[in-house]
Design a protein around this motif. Structure first.
Motif, PDB file in Angstrom:
ATOM      1  N   ALA A  44       0.816  -1.282  -0.082  1.00  0.00           N
ATOM      2  CA  ALA A  44       0.108  -0.005   0.021  1.00  0.00           C
ATOM      3  C   ALA A  44       0.807   1.234   0.006  1.00  0.00           C
ATOM      4  O   ALA A  44       0.459   2.300   0.558  1.00  0.00           O
ATOM      5  CB  ALA A  44      -0.886  -0.031   1.008  1.00  0.00           C
ATOM      6  N   ASP A  45       2.135   1.336  -0.610  1.00  0.00           N
ATOM      7  CA  ASP A  45       2.724   2.257  -0.683  1.00  0.00           C
ATOM      8  C   ASP A  45       2.228   3.191  -1.631  1.00  0.00           C
ATOM      9  O   ASP A  45       1.692   3.044  -2.817  1.00  0.00           O
ATOM     10  CB  ASP A  45       4.128   1.950  -1.210  1.00  0.00           C
ATOM     11  CG  ASP A  45       5.176   1.442  -0.096  1.00  0.00           C
ATOM     12  OD1 ASP A  45       4.392   1.311   1.154  1.00  0.00           O
ATOM     13  OD2 ASP A  45       5.849   0.841  -0.365  1.00  0.00           O
ATOM     14  N   PRO A  46       2.288   4.880  -1.408  1.00  0.00           N
ATOM     15  CA  PRO A  46       1.927   5.735  -2.655  1.00  0.00           C
ATOM     16  C   PRO A  46       2.710   5.682  -3.610  1.00  0.00           C
ATOM     17  O   PRO A  46       4.222   5.415  -3.616  1.00  0.00           O
ATOM     18  CB  PRO A  46       1.889   7.078  -1.891  1.00  0.00           C
ATOM     19  CG  PRO A  46       2.647   6.899  -0.590  1.00  0.00           C
ATOM     20  CD  PRO A  46       2.961   5.574  -0.435  1.00  0.00           C
ATOM     21  N   PRO A  47       2.393   6.111  -4.860  1.00  0.00           N
ATOM     22  CA  PRO A  47       3.346   5.941  -6.368  1.00  0.00           C
ATOM     23  C   PRO A  47       4.401   7.144  -6.011  1.00  0.00           C
ATOM     24  O   PRO A  47       4.114   8.146  -5.222  1.00  0.00           O
ATOM     25  CB  PRO A  47       2.325   6.437  -7.045  1.00  0.00           C
ATOM     26  CG  PRO A  47       1.102   7.000  -6.557  1.00  0.00           C
ATOM     27  CD  PRO A  47       0.963   6.505  -5.205  1.00  0.00           C
ATOM     28  N   PRO A  48       5.449   6.942  -6.292  1.00  0.00           N
ATOM     29  CA  PRO A  48       6.606   7.792  -6.393  1.00  0.00           C
ATOM     30  C   PRO A  48       6.079   9.325  -6.921  1.00  0.00           C
ATOM     31  O   PRO A  48       5.569   9.199  -7.887  1.00  0.00           O
ATOM     32  CB  PRO A  48       7.686   7.333  -6.988  1.00  0.00           C
ATOM     33  CG  PRO A  48       7.374   5.929  -7.594  1.00  0.00           C
ATOM     34  CD  PRO A  48       5.948   5.846  -7.415  1.00  0.00           C
ATOM     35  N   ARG A  49       6.606  10.379  -6.030  1.00  0.00           N
ATOM     36  CA  ARG A  49       6.345  11.634  -6.912  1.00  0.00           C
ATOM     37  C   ARG A  49       7.527  12.104  -7.419  1.00  0.00           C
ATOM     38  O   ARG A  49       8.713  11.909  -6.858  1.00  0.00           O
ATOM     39  CB  ARG A  49       5.975  12.505  -5.573  1.00  0.00           C
ATOM     40  CG  ARG A  49       4.698  12.393  -4.685  1.00  0.00           C
ATOM     41  CD  ARG A  49       4.562  12.935  -3.474  1.00  0.00           C
ATOM     42  NE  ARG A  49       5.076  14.320  -3.780  1.00  0.00           N
ATOM     43  CZ  ARG A  49       5.752  14.795  -2.671  1.00  0.00           C
ATOM     44  NH1 ARG A  49       6.318  14.365  -1.530  1.00  0.00           N
ATOM     45  NH2 ARG A  49       6.293  16.165  -2.917  1.00  0.00           N
ATOM     46  N   PHE A  50       7.411  13.087  -8.420  1.00  0.00           N
ATOM     47  CA  PHE A  50       8.573  13.594  -9.230  1.00  0.00           C
ATOM     48  C   PHE A  50       9.489  14.699  -8.299  1.00  0.00           C
ATOM     49  O   PHE A  50      10.693  14.601  -8.537  1.00  0.00           O
ATOM     50  CB  PHE A  50       7.793  14.461 -10.219  1.00  0.00           C
ATOM     51  CG  PHE A  50       8.988  15.042 -11.236  1.00  0.00           C
ATOM     52  CD1 PHE A  50       9.750  14.309 -11.950  1.00  0.00           C
ATOM     53  CD2 PHE A  50       9.148  16.327 -11.177  1.00  0.00           C
ATOM     54  CE1 PHE A  50      10.633  14.872 -12.616  1.00  0.00           C
ATOM     55  CE2 PHE A  50      10.283  16.967 -12.150  1.00  0.00           C
ATOM     56  CZ  PHE A  50      10.910  16.178 -12.627  1.00  0.00           C
ATOM     57  N   ALA A  51       8.612  14.904  -7.293  1.00  0.00           N
ATOM     58  CA  ALA A  51       9.611  15.923  -6.224  1.00  0.00           C
ATOM     59  C   ALA A  51      10.595  14.919  -5.627  1.00  0.00           C
ATOM     60  O   ALA A  51      11.400  15.569  -5.310  1.00  0.00           O
ATOM     61  CB  ALA A  51       8.351  16.633  -5.228  1.00  0.00           C
ATOM     62  N   ASP A  52      10.389  13.781  -5.564  1.00  0.00           N
ATOM     63  CA  ASP A  52      11.346  12.969  -4.858  1.00  0.00           C
ATOM     64  C   ASP A  52      12.588  12.761  -5.610  1.00  0.00           C
ATOM     65  O   ASP A  52      13.610  12.103  -5.122  1.00  0.00           O
ATOM     66  CB  ASP A  52      10.605  11.356  -4.425  1.00  0.00           C
ATOM     67  CG  ASP A  52       9.504  11.651  -3.402  1.00  0.00           C
ATOM     68  OD1 ASP A  52       9.499  12.516  -2.716  1.00  0.00           O
ATOM     69  OD2 ASP A  52       8.729  10.766  -3.624  1.00  0.00           O
ATOM     70  N   HIS A  53      12.378  12.876  -7.150  1.00  0.00           N
ATOM     71  CA  HIS A  53      13.513  12.897  -8.050  1.00  0.00           C
ATOM     72  C   HIS A  53      14.259  14.047  -8.298  1.00  0.00           C
ATOM     73  O   HIS A  53      15.188  14.092  -9.040  1.00  0.00           O
ATOM     74  CB  HIS A  53      13.120  11.924  -9.268  1.00  0.00           C
ATOM     75  CG  HIS A  53      12.706  10.568  -8.895  1.00  0.00           C
ATOM     76  ND1 HIS A  53      13.342   9.692  -8.752  1.00  0.00           N
ATOM     77  CD2 HIS A  53      11.488  10.002  -8.576  1.00  0.00           C
ATOM     78  CE1 HIS A  53      13.035   8.405  -8.289  1.00  0.00           C
ATOM     79  NE2 HIS A  53      11.774   8.737  -8.261  1.00  0.00           N
ATOM     80  N   PHE A  54      13.540  15.275  -8.176  1.00  0.00           N
ATOM     81  CA  PHE A  54      13.766  16.504  -8.627  1.00  0.00           C
ATOM     82  C   PHE A  54      14.054  17.485  -7.489  1.00  0.00           C
ATOM     83  O   PHE A  54      13.109  17.672  -6.623  1.00  0.00           O
ATOM     84  CB  PHE A  54      12.912  16.900  -9.722  1.00  0.00           C
ATOM     85  CG  PHE A  54      13.425  18.450 -10.199  1.00  0.00           C
ATOM     86  CD1 PHE A  54      14.351  18.530 -11.186  1.00  0.00           C
ATOM     87  CD2 PHE A  54      12.569  19.521  -9.980  1.00  0.00           C
ATOM     88  CE1 PHE A  54      14.857  19.900 -11.805  1.00  0.00           C
ATOM     89  CE2 PHE A  54      12.982  20.552 -10.534  1.00  0.00           C
ATOM     90  CZ  PHE A  54      13.984  20.600 -11.361  1.00  0.00           C
ATOM     91  N   ASP A  55      15.176  18.229  -7.443  1.00  0.00           N
ATOM     92  CA  ASP A  55      15.342  19.157  -6.413  1.00  0.00           C
ATOM     93  C   ASP A  55      15.435  20.547  -6.927  1.00  0.00           C
ATOM     94  O   ASP A  55      16.350  20.694  -7.652  1.00  0.00           O
ATOM     95  CB  ASP A  55      16.689  18.858  -5.665  1.00  0.00           C
ATOM     96  CG  ASP A  55      16.844  20.091  -4.657  1.00  0.00           C
ATOM     97  OD1 ASP A  55      16.198  20.961  -4.385  1.00  0.00           O
ATOM     98  OD2 ASP A  55      18.176  20.215  -4.115  1.00  0.00           O
ATOM     99  N   PRO A  56      14.404  21.077  -6.991  1.00  0.00           N
ATOM    100  CA  PRO A  56      14.227  22.556  -7.773  1.00  0.00           C
ATOM    101  C   PRO A  56      15.406  23.647  -7.640  1.00  0.00           C
ATOM    102  O   PRO A  56      15.869  24.057  -8.317  1.00  0.00           O
ATOM    103  CB  PRO A  56      12.728  23.079  -7.298  1.00  0.00           C
ATOM    104  CG  PRO A  56      12.058  22.030  -6.686  1.00  0.00           C
ATOM    105  CD  PRO A  56      12.976  21.035  -6.130  1.00  0.00           C
ATOM    106  N   VAL A  57      15.724  23.565  -6.116  1.00  0.00           N
ATOM    107  CA  VAL A  57      16.661  24.675  -5.875  1.00  0.00           C
ATOM    108  C   VAL A  57      18.061  24.239  -6.362  1.00  0.00           C
ATOM    109  O   VAL A  57      18.708  24.835  -7.226  1.00  0.00           O
ATOM    110  CB  VAL A  57      16.832  25.064  -4.559  1.00  0.00           C
ATOM    111  CG1 VAL A  57      17.699  25.989  -4.129  1.00  0.00           C
ATOM    112  CG2 VAL A  57      15.241  25.417  -3.810  1.00  0.00           C
ATOM    113  N   GLY A  58      18.452  22.968  -6.055  1.00  0.00           N
ATOM    114  CA  GLY A  58      19.823  22.397  -6.241  1.00  0.00           C
ATOM    115  C   GLY A  58      20.169  22.254  -7.709  1.00  0.00           C
ATOM    116  O   GLY A  58      20.744  22.570  -8.582  1.00  0.00           O
ATOM    117  N   ASP A  59      18.703  21.539  -8.647  1.00  0.00           N
ATOM    118  CA  ASP A  59      19.245  21.383  -9.857  1.00  0.00           C
ATOM    119  C   ASP A  59      18.972  22.799 -10.858  1.00  0.00           C
ATOM    120  O   ASP A  59      19.664  22.992 -11.673  1.00  0.00           O
ATOM    121  CB  ASP A  59      17.723  20.555 -10.249  1.00  0.00           C
ATOM    122  CG  ASP A  59      18.064  19.115  -9.749  1.00  0.00           C
ATOM    123  OD1 ASP A  59      19.479  18.656  -9.514  1.00  0.00           O
ATOM    124  OD2 ASP A  59      17.086  18.440  -9.652  1.00  0.00           O
ATOM    125  N   SER A  60      18.376  23.855 -10.309  1.00  0.00           N
ATOM    126  CA  SER A  60      18.092  25.111 -10.830  1.00  0.00           C
ATOM    127  C   SER A  60      19.480  25.722 -10.791  1.00  0.00           C
ATOM    128  O   SER A  60      20.205  26.326 -11.879  1.00  0.00           O
ATOM    129  CB  SER A  60      17.232  25.937 -10.170  1.00  0.00           C
ATOM    130  OG  SER A  60      15.892  25.496 -10.544  1.00  0.00           O
TER     131      SER A  60
END
Length: 160
Positions: A44-60
């Motif tokens: 019953a785990d929730p599906p992975p979120r994109f925010a778990d794979h992308f760091d908006p501050v660090g990647d920007s």
């Protein structure tokens, strides 16, 4: 090619590198979602979120750094005649982090042939507590004796 054109094309290449990183993170997220959908329903785990794979501050910030490196590398290569043309400036901008890392590791020809330069401290260094006389070459120290059985050092006896 003008310096401003090299700057713009190199920075665009660096920005493309940032977009490529986001795309790779998107593919990782997509693969995790597919794996989640194939998992048993009782998990019953929730599906992975994109925010778990992308760091908006660090990647920007990384994209801005890549753009600056791309602009600098394109100007460096373009003004020295190493590249000519818009496509080459764009490619240098995309690959700037790898190119600049490799340039930082390049040895000079003399250093590659003769080895790194010896420092005075390394030349006169001997075992602790011994000083080499000025103008003499210190003799190498005897290697330490290997440990004997059962943790004894230098006894030369075989343990029972």
């Amino acid at each position: 090619m003008e310096v401003t054109t090299l700057l713009v094309l190199g920075a665009a290449g660096g920005a493309l590198r940032g977009l490529l990183d986001v795309y790779i993170r998107f593919l990782d997220w997509q693969a995790d979602r597919r794996a989640h959908r194939r998992s048993p329903p009782e998990q019953a785990d929730p599906p992975p979120r994109f925010a778990d794979h992308f760091d908006p501050v660090g990647d920007s910030v990384a994209a801005v750094v890549h753009s600056a490196m791309g602009a600098g590398a394109a100007v460096l290569f373009g003004t020295t005649g190493q590249i000519s043309g818009a496509y080459a400036a764009l490619v240098v901008g995309i690959s700037a982090p790898v190119i600049l890392t490799q340039l930082g590791r390049v040895q000079s020809v003399s250093e590659a042939l003769t080895g790194p330069p010896a420092t005075e401290a390394a030349i006169g260094a001997g075992p602790p507590g011994t000083e080499a006389a000025p103008g003499t070459v210190p003799s190498p120290a005897a290697p330490p004796e290997p440990p004997g059985p059962a943790g004894t050092v230098g006894t030369g006896e075989v343990g029972s």
